[in-house]
Design a protein around this motif. Structure first.
Motif, PDB file in Angstrom:
ATOM      1  N   ARG A 277       0.387  -1.087  -0.260  1.00 35.53           N
ATOM      2  CA  ARG A 277      -0.051   0.069   0.720  1.00 35.53           C
ATOM      3  C   ARG A 277       0.956   1.598   0.250  1.00 35.53           C
ATOM      4  NH1 ARG A 277      -4.786  -2.006   4.204  1.00 35.53           N
ATOM      5  NH2 ARG A 277      -5.089  -3.734   2.649  1.00 35.53           N
ATOM      6  N   ILE A 278       0.814   2.107  -1.193  1.00 35.33           N
ATOM      7  CA  ILE A 278       1.751   3.556  -0.980  1.00 35.33           C
ATOM      8  C   ILE A 278       0.844   4.821  -1.620  1.00 35.33           C
ATOM      9  CG2 ILE A 278       4.010   1.612  -1.775  1.00 35.33           C
ATOM     10  CD1 ILE A 278       3.482   3.335  -4.717  1.00 35.33           C
ATOM     11  N   PHE A 316      -1.092  -3.804  -6.065  1.00 32.32           N
ATOM     12  CA  PHE A 316      -0.609  -2.965  -4.913  1.00 32.32           C
ATOM     13  C   PHE A 316      -1.739  -2.071  -4.635  1.00 32.32           C
ATOM     14  CE2 PHE A 316       1.302   0.588  -7.429  1.00 32.32           C
ATOM     15  CZ  PHE A 316       1.588  -0.229  -8.731  1.00 32.32           C
ATOM     16  N   PHE A 317      -1.792  -1.030  -3.604  1.00 34.99           N
ATOM     17  CA  PHE A 317      -2.420   0.070  -3.625  1.00 34.99           C
ATOM     18  C   PHE A 317      -2.114   0.937  -3.587  1.00 34.99           C
ATOM     19  CE2 PHE A 317      -5.399  -3.845  -1.461  1.00 34.99           C
ATOM     20  CZ  PHE A 317      -6.381  -3.458  -2.033  1.00 34.99           C
ATOM     21  N   LEU A 345      -6.379  -0.106  -7.065  1.00 30.75           N
ATOM     22  CA  LEU A 345      -5.328  -1.030  -7.012  1.00 30.75           C
ATOM     23  C   LEU A 345      -5.061  -1.415  -7.949  1.00 30.75           C
ATOM     24  CD1 LEU A 345      -4.735  -3.707  -5.750  1.00 30.75           C
ATOM     25  CD2 LEU A 345      -6.180  -5.086  -6.373  1.00 30.75           C
ATOM     26  N   LEU A 346      -3.949  -1.467  -8.848  1.00 33.87           N
ATOM     27  CA  LEU A 346      -3.205  -1.339 -10.193  1.00 33.87           C
ATOM     28  C   LEU A 346      -2.483  -2.527 -10.244  1.00 33.87           C
ATOM     29  CD1 LEU A 346      -3.199   1.394  -9.026  1.00 33.87           C
ATOM     30  CD2 LEU A 346      -0.842   1.765 -10.238  1.00 33.87           C
ATOM     31  N   ILE A 354      -6.821  -1.351 -12.025  1.00 32.19           N
ATOM     32  CA  ILE A 354      -8.248  -3.209 -12.046  1.00 32.19           C
ATOM     33  C   ILE A 354      -9.053  -2.307 -10.927  1.00 32.19           C
ATOM     34  CG2 ILE A 354      -6.691  -4.413 -13.184  1.00 32.19           C
ATOM     35  CD1 ILE A 354      -6.939  -5.611  -9.924  1.00 32.19           C
ATOM     36  N   VAL A 355      -9.048  -1.891 -10.045  1.00 33.34           N
ATOM     37  CA  VAL A 355     -10.080  -1.041  -8.450  1.00 33.34           C
ATOM     38  C   VAL A 355     -10.371   0.546  -8.365  1.00 33.34           C
ATOM     39  CG1 VAL A 355     -11.329  -1.637  -7.245  1.00 33.34           C
ATOM     40  CG2 VAL A 355     -10.378  -2.875  -7.752  1.00 33.34           C
TER      41      VAL A 355
END
Ligand code: NSS
Length: 430
Positions: A277-278, A316-317, A345-346, A354-355
């Motif tokens: 999570r960045i 990852f977020f 979310l990538l 994607i999200v």
């Protein structure tokens, strides 16, 4: 002709050696050697080599095999014979053959370009490639329903014809509704926010529409959107839910569709461990180090997302985007009001977002202020504002792009291939 019980091709295994069976399907390939006819039959479960040979079958069957063009539909009766050279280790020695629907000069021969194949999508669906992708898609959607069900989410439905801008005016499809201007929905989110006051945790999987002129690999004008909303949930809760859902979907697809992934030559490991999570600040810095010219405040564009996403092995977020880069409903971070409590979310491997989701504004006055700040007409949001007037609760939610998720899992280049009949700015047929 009497045929009896039909088998699926996957049921024709070497153990049936010597048994008489009936199959039905379409001609996938054929080879004409005069007195010997080879037909490869396809159905939804696989392919089967069939042979009609003078002396082993009657003349009628031999002639029918000769006549059957590529993609004609057939019913066939024959004896199972083990043959290590044939796909699946068996072939069918034909006894009787009925050409049910003839097909002459099938337009797709194997060397056509992407536009031709899109023009002939109704026929190209039969290709083993699309079959594999669409089976993966179906499995992914099924896994989403399963996950939501197991985790206490109630399935709901939102209208497609709506009056509110959700994700910005630039991508709205307008509709003349008996003289009134309405839109095709960009997201079911606002309606899910109403449903949470009845059910707390809700979801829907249905199409969303965006008049996206950008013709990138990841934009459709009609896409399937899996959206969820949760009462009493903050940004971290939302990220936990997305992580668990995406992991479950990836695991189930690998477990149940390994053959299809193999056919697509996709080596895909379901992600395990925590998804990193960045913050947006960190993501922007990474992109800038790699040459991106974006400055703080701008949304991450496709090339920047790609650069960052190539650095990761699992999804990852990226959280806390700048206030001006996102829609009106996002909750500003109380500790740092210039950023929002939102996260995307990538997917890794350069795939990108994607999200998208986050925590919503649940305060009436703040929401009204933001609606006005965005130049939107508050009178169109009366019912949405009401939700903040009668028993409002902190809540969060997200939307997952089905085609983008399938494209990532199946390893396909363009999301057009992650749906049966894609809609793009230039394509509404077939
Ligand atoms: O615009 S989003 O980022 N967010 C929303 O629509 C929220 N209202 C969802 C919510 O919180 N309930 O879109 C969410 C996802 C995005 O991450 C993509 O995966 C997908 O929807 N998406 C698309 N897929 C294909 N084509 C297009 N044009 C597209 N736009 C978004």
């Amino acid at each position: 002709m009497k045929f009896g019980k039909t088998h699926y091709i996957s049921e024709i295994t070497p153990e049936l050696q010597g048994r008489e069976v009936v199959v039905a399907g379409w001609v996938y390939r054929k080879r004409d050697l005069g007195s010997v006819q080879f037909l490869v039959l396809r159905d939804s479960t696989g392919i089967l080599q069939m042979v009609a040979k003078e002396g082993e079958c009657n003349e009628e069957t031999l002639q029918a095999a000769k006549r059957a063009g590529i993609e004609s539909s057939l019913r066939a009766k024959g004896i199972v014979r083990q043959d290590p050279r044939a796909p699946g280790g068996v072939e069918l020695v034909l006894k009787e053959l009925e050409v049910v629907g003839p097909s002459e000069d099938f337009p797709i021969k194997g060397k056509e370009g992407p536009e031709f194949l899109l023009d002939h999508r109704h026929l190209y669906l039969r290709s083993r490639r699309l079959q594999a992708i669409l089976k993966i898609r179906a499995e992914a959607i099924k896994a989403m329903h399963e996950w939501f069900y197991k985790n206490g989410f109630i399935e709901t439905e939102a209208p497609t014809i709506i009056e509110q801008v959700v994700e910005g005016g630039a991508t709205l499809f307008e509709l003349n509704y008996f003289g009134k201007k309405v839109y095709l929905t960009q997201s079911s989110q606002l309606y899910l926010e109403a449903f949470i006051t009845a059910f707390e945790k809700v979801y829907t999987i249905q199409p969303s529409f965006r008049a996206e002129k950008s013709r990138t690999w990841r934009h459709l004008t009609e896409f399937w959107h899996a959206e969820a909303e949760m009462a009493w949930a903050d940004l971290n809760d939302m990220m936990d839910v997305v992580e668990a859902l995406v992991k479950y979907v990836a695991e189930k697809v690998v477990e149940r569709r390994s053959e299809e992934l193999e056919y697509l030559k996709r080596r895909f490991e379901p992600p395990d461990g925590r998804f990193p999570r960045i913050s947006y600040d960190e993501a922007l810095e990474m992109a800038q180090r790699k040459g991106s010219k974006l400055s703080w405040g701008e949304d991450l564009d496709t090339p920047s997302e790609r650069m960052i996403s190539l650095e990761f092995e699992t999804p990852f977020f990226v959280h806390r985007y700048p206030r001006q880069s996102r829609a009106f409903y996002h909750m500003p971070d109380p500790k740092r009001p210039e950023v929002l409590l939102c996260a995307d979310l990538l997917a890794p491997e350069g795939k990108g977002e994607i999200v998208g989701g986050g925590q919503r504004i649940h305060d009436y006055n703040l929401l009204l202020e933001r609606i006005k700040e965005f130049g939107l007409d508050p009178s169109r949001y009366t019912w949405y504002l009401d939700l903040r007037k009668y028993g409002t609760v902190p809540h969060s939610g997200f939307g997952l792009g089905v085609e983008r998720t399938v494209a990532w899992i199946a390893g396909i280049r363009h999301i057009k291939d992650a749906i049966g009949f894609p809609r793009t700015p230039t394509r509404t047929i077939p």
